[in-house]
Write a protein that holds these residues in place. Structure first.
Motif, PDB file in Angstrom:
ATOM      1  N   ASN A  61      -7.629  -2.076  -0.713  1.00  0.00           N
ATOM      2  CA  ASN A  61      -7.290  -3.076   0.309  1.00  0.00           C
ATOM      3  C   ASN A  61      -7.303  -2.484   1.716  1.00  0.00           C
ATOM      4  N   ILE A  62      -8.191  -1.494   1.946  1.00  0.00           N
ATOM      5  CA  ILE A  62      -8.270  -0.810   3.239  1.00  0.00           C
ATOM      6  C   ILE A  62      -9.661  -1.010   3.818  1.00  0.00           C
TER       7      ILE A  62
ATOM      8  N   THR B  60      -2.171  -0.163   5.961  1.00  0.00           N
ATOM      9  CA  THR B  60      -2.222  -1.589   6.298  1.00  0.00           C
ATOM     10  C   THR B  60      -1.000  -2.051   7.073  1.00  0.00           C
TER      11      THR B  60
ATOM     12  N   ASN C  15       0.849  -1.195   0.000  1.00  0.00           N
ATOM     13  CA  ASN C  15       0.000   0.000   0.000  1.00  0.00           C
ATOM     14  C   ASN C  15       0.879   1.238   0.000  1.00  0.00           C
TER      15      ASN C  15
ATOM     16  N   LYS D 193       1.694  -3.469   6.188  1.00  0.00           N
ATOM     17  CA  LYS D 193       2.283  -4.742   5.781  1.00  0.00           C
ATOM     18  C   LYS D 193       3.779  -4.582   5.511  1.00  0.00           C
TER      19      LYS D 193
ATOM     20  N   LEU E 213      -3.236  -2.961  13.074  1.00  0.00           N
ATOM     21  CA  LEU E 213      -2.283  -3.014  11.968  1.00  0.00           C
ATOM     22  C   LEU E 213      -1.016  -2.260  12.341  1.00  0.00           C
TER      23      LEU E 213
END
Length: 402
Positions: free
Chosen positions: A370-371, A169, A118, A171, A295
Motif C-alpha cells: 500500500n505504498i 503512509t 502500515n 494513516k 502524507l
C-alpha cells in the motif's frame, strides 16, 4: 490541519518537562553530580554471602548483574515509564529488541496476530519468521477501521499490533476504540509509539496494554545510540522481563543508557522544534503542483482529524510525499540533488534525512504494501527550515529540467 484545534493537555506538557529534566534524579547519591554517572559495571558485589542469597531471591528488583538491573539503565527506564504514564519500563539494545521481546512474551505457537495499519518493515519480517518457525498466524490490515478489525478477529487472536501514524503512509487509527474492542475479546494491544513520542501521544492512557519505542530515534535525538524500550503495567512486564529481557539478553548497556538520558532531557523542546520546522516545509510542499500527495497528519481528512484531537498533542517530523509521474530515475536524481538533507535510513535526530522506499527493483512489493512507487520520505531535523526548503526547491528544479 490547524494545530490550534488540537486539544493540548497542559498537565501532560508540564509533567513531561519535569520528567525530562534533571529533577528527581537523586543527585545526592552521586556526590551532587548534576549529570548522572555511568555505572559501567557488569556485576555488583555484596558484603557477605547471606546478602547475596537474599538478593538472588529478589533478582528482579536488586542490582546483582547488569543483564538484569543497572543503576544507569534503571534511571532511564523509570524516566521513560513516567513519560508514558506506565508502571514499568525495560530497555533493550535496539528497537527490534523491544519489538521482539513484547511479541515473544505474548504469543505462543498457533496464536493469531493482527497487524493494523502500515507497520515497520523489520517487525513484519519478524512476524513472517515466527509464522514459519512457530506457526504464528497473522493478517495485515491496511484499513484500520474498527469494522475491518472486527471482521478479522479469530478465536485464537492474541495480539493486535499497530502504529499510528503508520509507517510511510502516516494513516491514523483510533487507539481508544481499538483498545476497547481488544479488551472485549481478551486481546493484548501493542503499539509502536516511536513517531509521536510520549510528548505527543500516550497510548497507555487510551487503553493500550504495551507501548514500544525505538529510542534510537527522537528519544535519543542525536544519532549516536541504538536502543529500544517496552512500557506497560508491572503485571504485564513480568513475563517480558523474565523471558524476553533476561533470557534473550538484548539488554541496554550503561553507556547507551547514559546517552539516552542526555537525549531525553531536551525531548520536549526538540519535539516542538521538529514540529515547527516540519509545518513550514509541509506548507511549502503544499504549494507545488508537482507534488501529488503529502502524507502527514497535518493534512488529515476530517475523520482522521477528529481522531487526532482525541489522542495526539502534536506532530513530529517524519513524513512522506509523492512526486507527480515519478519513476525510479527521477526519484534517484531528486534525492541526489539534495545537499542539506542527507541520505540515511534512520530518523528522529538533529539532522534532516531523505530516502525513498523505491529501490528500483521492488515496485511490486511496494504496491502490495500500500505504498506509492513515487514516494519520498523526509525526516525534518533542526536546521533552519529556509535552508531545507531551498534544498528541496533546487531538487525539484533539477528533475523538472531533466
Amino acid at each position: 490541519m490547524d494545530l490550534n484545534t488540537l486539544l493540548i493537555n497542559k498537565e501532560f506538557s508540564l509533567n513531561d518537562n519535569i520528567t525530562c529534566s534533571g529533577l528527581n534524579e537523586e543527585h545526592e547519591k552521586y556526590f551532587g553530580a548534576v549529570s548522572a554517572p555511568i555505572i559501567q559495571t557488569s556485576l555488583f558485589v555484596q558484603k557477605d554471602y547471606q546478602s547475596y542469597c537474599d538478593d538472588m531471591i529478589h533478582e528482579a528488583e536488586r542490582f546483582i548483574y547488569s543483564r538484569g538491573l543497572n543503576p544507569t539503565v534503571d534511571m532511564v527506564e523509570r524516566k521513560i515509564a513516567s513519560l508514558e504514564m506506565g508502571e514499568s519500563c525495560r530497555c533493550f539494545a535496539s528497537g527490534m529488541g523491544a519489538i521482539s521481546a513484547a511479541l515473544m512474551a505474548n504469543m505462543n505457537s498457533h496464536d493469531h496476530i493482527l497487524l493494523v495499519n502500515n507497520i515497520y518493515g523489520p517487525a513484519i519480517e519478524l512476524i513472517k519468521q515466527m509464522a514459519v518457525k512457530y506457526q504464528i498466524q497473522y493478517d495485515t490490515l491496511f484499513d484500520g477501521s474498527i469494522e475491518n478489525i472486527k471482521r478479522h478477529i479469530k478465536p485464537n487472536t492474541k495480539v493486535i499490533y499497530t502504529e499510528s501514524p503508520g509507517t510511510m503512509t502516516m494513516k491514523i487509527v483510533d487507539l481508544a476504540e481499538i483498545a476497547q474492542l481488544a479488551k472485549s475479546h481478551n486481546i493484548t494491544t501493542i503499539i509502536d509509539n516511536t513517531w509521536p513520542t510520549p510528548v505527543f501521544q500516550k497510548p497507555l492512557t487510551l487503553g493500550f496494554d504495551i507501548v514500544i519505542h525505538s529510542c534510537t530515534k527522537y528519544l535519543g535525538g542525536h544519532s549516536d545510540l541504538i536502543a529500544g524500550a517496552v512500557v506497560t503495567s508491572a503485571e504485564r512486564m513480568n513475563p517480558i522481563r523474565d523471558f524476553s529481557h533476561q533470557l534473550l539478553g538484548a539488554v541496554l548497556s550503561p553507556f547507551a543508557a547514559w546517552l539516552l538520558l542526555r537525549g531525553i532531557r531536551t525531548l520536549p523542546m526538540r519535539m516542538r522544534l521538529h514540529q515547527e520546522n516540519t509545518i513550514k516545509i509541509l506548507d511549502y510542499l503544499n504549494t507545488r503542483t508537482d507534488v501529488k500527495n503529502i502524507l502527514h497528519p497535518y493534512f488529515a481528512n476530517p475523520q482522521e482529524a477528529q481522531i487526532i484531537r482525541k489522542q495526539m498533542l502534536g506532530f513530529s517530523g517524519l513524513f512522506s510525499f509523492e512526486i507527480e509521474n515519478a519513476n525510479f530515475a527521477k526519484i534517484k536524481k531528486f534525492i541526489d540533488c539534495c545537499k542539506v538533507f542527507k541520505i540515511g535510513c534512520s530518523w528522529g535526530s538533529y539532522e534532516s534525512l531523505i530516502i525513498s522506499p523505491n529501490r528500483g527493483y521492488n515496485e511490486d512489493t511496494l504496491k502490495q504494501s500500500n505504498i506509492g512507487t513515487g514516494l519520498i520520505r523526509l525526516s525534518v531535523g533542526q536546521e533552519d527550515p529556509d535552508l531545507l526548503i531551498s534544498d528541496l526547491d533546487a531538487a525539484f528544479k533539477a528533475i523538472k529540467s531533466s
